[in-house]
Design a protein around this motif. Structure first.
Motif, PDB file in Angstrom:
ATOM      1  N   HIS A   1      -3.146 -18.462  20.011  1.00 37.33           N
ATOM      2  CA  HIS A   1      -3.240 -19.348  21.165  1.00 37.33           C
ATOM      3  C   HIS A   1      -1.957 -20.132  21.424  1.00 37.33           C
ATOM      4  O   HIS A   1      -1.824 -20.760  22.479  1.00 37.33           O
ATOM      5  N   ALA A   2      -1.006 -20.097  20.464  1.00 40.70           N
ATOM      6  CA  ALA A   2       0.252 -20.819  20.668  1.00 40.70           C
ATOM      7  C   ALA A   2       1.189 -20.062  21.597  1.00 40.70           C
ATOM      8  O   ALA A   2       1.991 -20.667  22.307  1.00 40.70           O
ATOM      9  N   GLY A   3       1.092 -18.730  21.590  1.00 39.75           N
ATOM     10  CA  GLY A   3       1.972 -17.923  22.441  1.00 39.75           C
ATOM     11  C   GLY A   3       1.187 -17.086  23.424  1.00 39.75           C
ATOM     12  O   GLY A   3       0.191 -17.534  23.988  1.00 39.75           O
ATOM     13  N   LYS A   4       1.613 -15.848  23.592  1.00 45.22           N
ATOM     14  CA  LYS A   4       0.975 -14.952  24.557  1.00 45.22           C
ATOM     15  C   LYS A   4       0.301 -13.759  23.887  1.00 45.22           C
ATOM     16  O   LYS A   4       0.038 -12.741  24.531  1.00 45.22           O
ATOM     17  N   LEU A   5       0.003 -13.898  22.568  1.00 45.05           N
ATOM     18  CA  LEU A   5      -0.652 -12.798  21.873  1.00 45.05           C
ATOM     19  C   LEU A   5      -2.068 -12.563  22.398  1.00 45.05           C
ATOM     20  O   LEU A   5      -2.619 -11.465  22.234  1.00 45.05           O
ATOM     21  N   ASN A   6      -2.651 -13.590  23.017  1.00 39.93           N
ATOM     22  CA  ASN A   6      -3.991 -13.414  23.573  1.00 39.93           C
ATOM     23  C   ASN A   6      -3.992 -12.402  24.722  1.00 39.93           C
ATOM     24  O   ASN A   6      -5.043 -11.925  25.135  1.00 39.93           O
ATOM     25  N   GLU A   7      -2.792 -12.094  25.254  1.00 44.95           N
ATOM     26  CA  GLU A   7      -2.708 -11.067  26.292  1.00 44.95           C
ATOM     27  C   GLU A   7      -2.695  -9.658  25.694  1.00 44.95           C
ATOM     28  O   GLU A   7      -2.975  -8.687  26.397  1.00 44.95           O
ATOM     29  N   ARG A   8      -2.375  -9.561  24.398  1.00 39.32           N
ATOM     30  CA  ARG A   8      -2.295  -8.259  23.733  1.00 39.32           C
ATOM     31  C   ARG A   8      -3.544  -7.949  22.911  1.00 39.32           C
ATOM     32  O   ARG A   8      -3.933  -6.799  22.775  1.00 39.32           O
ATOM     33  N   TYR A   9      -4.171  -8.997  22.335  1.00 40.53           N
ATOM     34  CA  TYR A   9      -5.327  -8.777  21.464  1.00 40.53           C
ATOM     35  C   TYR A   9      -6.495  -9.642  21.932  1.00 40.53           C
ATOM     36  O   TYR A   9      -6.313 -10.814  22.271  1.00 40.53           O
ATOM     37  N   ALA A  10      -7.687  -9.047  21.963  1.00 42.81           N
ATOM     38  CA  ALA A  10      -8.866  -9.770  22.446  1.00 42.81           C
ATOM     39  C   ALA A  10      -9.192 -10.947  21.539  1.00 42.81           C
ATOM     40  O   ALA A  10      -9.568 -12.023  22.004  1.00 42.81           O
ATOM     41  N   THR A  11      -9.068 -10.751  20.216  1.00 43.97           N
ATOM     42  CA  THR A  11      -9.331 -11.818  19.247  1.00 43.97           C
ATOM     43  C   THR A  11      -8.199 -11.834  18.227  1.00 43.97           C
ATOM     44  O   THR A  11      -7.492 -10.825  18.047  1.00 43.97           O
ATOM     45  N   PRO A  12      -8.002 -12.955  17.524  1.00 39.78           N
ATOM     46  CA  PRO A  12      -6.958 -13.006  16.498  1.00 39.78           C
ATOM     47  C   PRO A  12      -7.133 -11.932  15.425  1.00 39.78           C
ATOM     48  O   PRO A  12      -6.148 -11.405  14.902  1.00 39.78           O
ATOM     49  N   ASP A  13      -8.380 -11.597  15.091  1.00 37.86           N
ATOM     50  CA  ASP A  13      -8.648 -10.628  14.032  1.00 37.86           C
ATOM     51  C   ASP A  13      -8.218  -9.212  14.412  1.00 37.86           C
ATOM     52  O   ASP A  13      -8.068  -8.352  13.540  1.00 37.86           O
ATOM     53  N   ASP A  14      -8.031  -8.964  15.715  1.00 38.78           N
ATOM     54  CA  ASP A  14      -7.593  -7.632  16.148  1.00 38.78           C
ATOM     55  C   ASP A  14      -6.117  -7.379  15.870  1.00 38.78           C
ATOM     56  O   ASP A  14      -5.661  -6.235  15.928  1.00 38.78           O
ATOM     57  N   ASN A  15      -5.393  -8.447  15.584  1.00 34.59           N
ATOM     58  CA  ASN A  15      -3.974  -8.315  15.275  1.00 34.59           C
ATOM     59  C   ASN A  15      -3.801  -7.477  14.003  1.00 34.59           C
ATOM     60  O   ASN A  15      -4.378  -7.803  12.962  1.00 34.59           O
ATOM     61  N   PRO A  16      -3.038  -6.389  14.020  1.00 36.87           N
ATOM     62  CA  PRO A  16      -2.900  -5.525  12.844  1.00 36.87           C
ATOM     63  C   PRO A  16      -2.276  -6.223  11.646  1.00 36.87           C
ATOM     64  O   PRO A  16      -2.411  -5.749  10.508  1.00 36.87           O
ATOM     65  N   TRP A  17      -1.595  -7.344  11.871  1.00 42.17           N
ATOM     66  CA  TRP A  17      -0.982  -8.078  10.771  1.00 42.17           C
ATOM     67  C   TRP A  17      -1.986  -8.977  10.041  1.00 42.17           C
ATOM     68  O   TRP A  17      -1.670  -9.536   8.983  1.00 42.17           O
TER      69      TRP A  17
END
Length: 413
Positions: free
Chosen positions: A300-316
């Motif tokens: 929520h600090a940047g624009k990752l919400n535009e790439r992943y639906a939820t934080p847990d979807d982030n591969p990292w």
């Protein structure tokens, strides 16, 4: 059980040994404060008008800088907490298995066992069901062990116990002593950063929306009661056995000696089982909870919400959880590892002093504003007053943490 750490148990026992039942009320108030804090955090997550199912989203609505601010500090706190849990669990197994591995590398070898079990649990199906089953078993064992210890003691100062719930002062204590202890305890427990993990656990269970509010409150109640009972039992055994005897409790070895006096040769084994269970029920779940919270902040600090639906979807997500919050803590169990006391001063105390005020003030604003909550769900006047008092005590606690930190630094210099 995720919120119950070995530090709670040692602190309760030390307080019982030093002050008897005089300050028991501070423990009760602190745990009640924690219950209310978590309840309000869950309330926003379930009953806000925006459909946010992530507490970090709410904080961002109060101030856009919250996610990045929280993310950096929580990353520090989480690593220190995970190191503490892993070391405590490894020491528990090391003692239970007759110090197998030797004094130099024994604790390190048992820490590898704990990490391996945690990683194995992560790749199995229904990992949360296994953790919840373990937590239930752990709570029964811990309550049973210290109830047995109380029976072996053979006496119980009921009048002293009841008096300890009435805001009593220890003998020869200064007029502000109990107030300081209460403020510090409530601030550390009631305003703990780990309280923010609860919405993530709710989300993992699928509890999204107002219809889960009653179930969540029941879940929280049945989670806090065993925590209260376990802490009170540790406190009571120390108050009955050590207080007034001329002995003291300064560390886990003194705890072991106390249990030997009370129960006999089986006493230390019961203690080390409790220490291991308290740490191991927290280590896997907090690695998940803290990592989820940190990734929510980054999300929520940047624009990752535009790439992943939820934080847990982030591969990292899994990579960081495993590498940083499960494997990396092993370093604290190696020979010559840094002193955990200094790590706690620099990590937990300093970070907590920075996180606590905005955490409490932000939560007060989020749950009290009608523009943030569903119709009729904003905090009523008495709820605002209660949360306001907890917030003021938390800010006071922060002041004391900072003041004592600088005293320690000046003393070292």
């Amino acid at each position: 059980m995720t919120f119950l750490g070995t530090g709670d148990l040692v602190a309760s026992t030390v307080a019982g040994a030093n002050y008897g039942y005089d300050l028991l009320w501070t423990l009760v108030i602190a745990l009640v404060a924690r219950g209310f804090m978590i309840s309000y955090i869950a309330k926003y997550t379930l009953m806000n008008r925006f459909g946010d199912n992530d507490i970090v989203q709410g904080y961002k609505r109060v101030w856009r800088g919250f996610p990045l601010f929280f993310g950096i500090l929580i990353a520090i706190v989480a690593l220190v907490v995970q190191m503490s849990f892993l070391r405590a669990g490894a020491v528990g197994l090391y003692q239970l298995f007759n110090k197998t591995g030797g004094e130099t590398w024994g604790v390190f070898l048992w820490s590898i066992v704990i990490v391996a079990i945690t990683l194995l649990m992560m790749v199995t199906r229904n990992q949360y069901r296994h953790l919840e089953t373990l937590a239930r078993v752990a709570s029964v064992i811990m309550v049973g062990s210290f109830l047995y210890a109380m029976i072996k003691v053979g006496h119980f100062d009921f009048s002293g116990f009841m008096k300890g719930l009435t805001f009593g002062l220890p003998e020869n204590a200064g007029p502000f002593f109990a107030v300081f202890i209460a403020v510090s305890t409530i601030g550390a427990i009631g305003g703990s950063t780990s309280n923010l993990l609860y919405p993530g656990f709710m989300r993992d269970k699928g509890w999204i929306g107002p219809k889960y509010r009653k179930l969540q409150q029941l879940d929280l109640l049945f989670g806090m009661l065993p925590m209260l009972v376990i802490n009170v039992l540790f406190w009571s055994v120390a108050a009955e056995v050590v207080h007034g005897s001329g002995n003291t409790i300064a560390d886990k070895n003194d705890l072991s000696a106390m249990m030997t006096r009370v129960v006999g040769p089986a006493g230390p084994y019961l203690l080390w089982i409790c220490i291991f269970l308290a740490s191991f029920t927290s280590f896997p779940s907090q690695s998940r909870g803290f990592c989820s919270l940190i990734f929510s902040c980054v999300h929520h600090a940047g624009k990752l919400n535009e790439r992943y639906a939820t934080p847990d979807d982030n591969p990292w997500f899994k990579r960081v959880q495993i590498a940083v919050y499960i494997v990396l803590p092993i370093i604290v169990t190696m020979p010559g590892a840094p002193d955990l006391v200094m790590l706690n001063i620099l990590g937990t105390s300093v970070a907590t002093s920075l996180v606590l005020p905005p955490l409490l003030i932000g939560l007060f604003l989020m749950t009290s504003r009608k523009s943030f909550m569903l119709p009729g769900q904003a905090n009523r006047l008495w709820e605002q007053a209660l949360l306001g008092v907890i917030s003021l005590i938390g800010i006071w606690s922060t002041f004391e943490i900072v003041r004592n930190f600088f005293r320690q630094v000046l003393h070292i210099l």
